[in-house]
Design an enzyme around this catalytic site. Structure first.
Site, PDB file in Angstrom:
ATOM      1  N   LYS A 173      52.432  51.925  75.272  1.00 35.57           N
ATOM      2  CA  LYS A 173      53.052  52.215  76.557  1.00 35.57           C
ATOM      3  C   LYS A 173      52.000  52.788  77.496  1.00 35.57           C
ATOM      4  O   LYS A 173      51.416  53.848  77.219  1.00 35.57           O
ATOM      5  CB  LYS A 173      54.199  53.221  76.373  1.00 35.57           C
ATOM      6  CG  LYS A 173      55.385  52.681  75.601  1.00 35.57           C
ATOM      7  CD  LYS A 173      56.201  51.716  76.442  1.00 35.57           C
ATOM      8  CE  LYS A 173      57.527  51.381  75.776  1.00 35.57           C
ATOM      9  NZ  LYS A 173      58.361  50.498  76.612  1.00 35.57           N
TER      10      LYS A 173
ATOM     11  N   ASP B  47      52.761  47.605  77.268  1.00 35.06           N
ATOM     12  CA  ASP B  47      53.944  47.572  78.131  1.00 35.06           C
ATOM     13  C   ASP B  47      53.684  48.515  79.293  1.00 35.06           C
ATOM     14  O   ASP B  47      53.528  49.721  79.103  1.00 35.06           O
ATOM     15  CB  ASP B  47      55.180  48.005  77.347  1.00 35.06           C
ATOM     16  CG  ASP B  47      56.467  47.881  78.161  1.00 35.06           C
ATOM     17  OD1 ASP B  47      56.397  47.448  79.328  1.00 35.06           O
ATOM     18  OD2 ASP B  47      57.541  48.210  77.614  1.00 35.06           O
TER      19      ASP B  47
ATOM     20  N   GLU C 253      53.262  43.346  78.956  1.00 34.17           N
ATOM     21  CA  GLU C 253      54.686  43.333  79.289  1.00 34.17           C
ATOM     22  C   GLU C 253      54.925  43.979  80.643  1.00 34.17           C
ATOM     23  O   GLU C 253      54.434  45.081  80.912  1.00 34.17           O
ATOM     24  CB  GLU C 253      55.477  44.072  78.202  1.00 34.17           C
ATOM     25  CG  GLU C 253      56.974  44.081  78.412  1.00 34.17           C
ATOM     26  CD  GLU C 253      57.742  44.701  77.252  1.00 34.17           C
ATOM     27  OE1 GLU C 253      58.944  44.996  77.428  1.00 34.17           O
ATOM     28  OE2 GLU C 253      57.141  44.904  76.176  1.00 34.17           O
TER      29      GLU C 253
ATOM     30  N   ASP D 149      60.260  41.547  81.277  1.00 35.06           N
ATOM     31  CA  ASP D 149      61.352  42.303  80.664  1.00 35.06           C
ATOM     32  C   ASP D 149      62.360  42.727  81.724  1.00 35.06           C
ATOM     33  O   ASP D 149      63.392  42.097  81.915  1.00 35.06           O
ATOM     34  CB  ASP D 149      60.806  43.513  79.911  1.00 35.06           C
ATOM     35  CG  ASP D 149      61.907  44.340  79.239  1.00 35.06           C
ATOM     36  OD1 ASP D 149      63.077  43.908  79.235  1.00 35.06           O
ATOM     37  OD2 ASP D 149      61.606  45.433  78.718  1.00 35.06           O
TER      38      ASP D 149
END
Length: 279
Positions: A168, A197, A223, A248
């Site tokens: 992340k 992400d 992502e 996403d």
């Protein structure tokens, strides 16, 4: 005669994380789940679940609002209705209430679980049968500390628990994030796949710089690098780089997916039952 729905209970459950979970929009120490218990007139119980990230930091529904929606608005529409009429009940909810897909997903999952228990069949059978008996599962490295994340990855690889990791990023300056990710990839080498992400944290120019560096570092996927409704940025970035992009937050339903594909997006899409209101 069909069994009818007799009770629906939405329960908030706070689960501590094993370490602070750092994302671009918040840092989590607790994951709050909404567990739905649905019982029918035959005494069977179906379970559903709704989850979001960091209260309202991620999306328009919070665990508390999901519980309120189910308790106040969904229950009167569902109590005493046939428990096996899943499609009818789904249409009933959609006609009476707008949005609230997390809450609808928890209800639909509970209905399917209840039907599976009634028929003594796995839910996959109700949806046409399973395609796989095994799927790989990512482990998220999100402490934000490079050394800790490397130690955690090495430990999980040694235990043969995980070899696919997601990081992340997005809360720090782009090159700080790049150095963090590149160091972890270098440490695990070819033993593991590393993906990132960004959770919408970059604008297009920042994403172009970050993705060039991540591509050079051997990262396997990025992502949602840019804001959810900036479809054009995702299209242009997917044309510019060979590192795959996973959309996403941008894709909540089939219309979003079609719009991205029609625009020329060449990436992948994260499929989540919660985003679309259920399986």
């Amino acid at each position: 005669m069909s069994a009818t729905i007799q009770s629906i209970e939405a329960i908030l459950v706070d689960i501590p994380t094993i370490r602070p979970h750092k994302l671009s929009m918040t840092t989590m120490g607790v994951q709050t789940m909404v567990i739905v218990r649905m019982k029918d007139s035959d005494g069977l119980e179906g379970l559903g679940e709704a989850t979001t990230i960091g209260g309202l930091a991620y999306g328009p529904e919070s665990p508390e609002s999901v519980k309120l929606t189910i308790d106040t608005y969904f229950k009167p529409l569902l109590i005493d209705q046939p428990a096996d009429a899943i499609n009818t009940l789904r249409v009933r909810l959609n006609r009476a209430t707008r949005g609230n897909n997390l809450a609808k997903s928890a209800i639909e999952t509970a209905l399917l679980d209840l039907q599976g228990k009634r028929l003594n069949r796995p839910v996959s059978d109700l949806l046409g049968g399973a395609l796989h008996q095994h799927i790989p599962v990512l482990w998220t490295l999100a402490s934000g500390d490079t050394a800790k994340d490397i130690d955690e990855a090495h430990s999980l690889i040694a235990q043969q628990r995980h070899c696919d990791f997601k990081l992340k990023i997005g809360s720090r300056a782009v090159m700080d994030d790049v150095r963090h990710v590149a160091a972890i990839k270098e440490a695990v080498g070819e033993q593991a796949s590393v993906r990132v992400d960004v959770n919408q944290a970059w604008d297009e120019a920042t994403a172009a710089k970050g993705m060039a560096e991540l591509q050079a570092a051997g990262i396997d996927l990025v992502e949602q690098p840019t804001p959810m409704k900036d479809f054009g940025a995702l299209v242009r970035l997917s044309e510019k780089f060979h590192i795959p992009i996973l959309a996403d937050e941008s894709v909540a339903d089939a219309k979003d997916l079609f719009a991205l594909a029609a625009g020329g997006f060449a990436g992948a899409v994260a499929m989540k039952i919660a985003k679309t209101g259920g399986p």
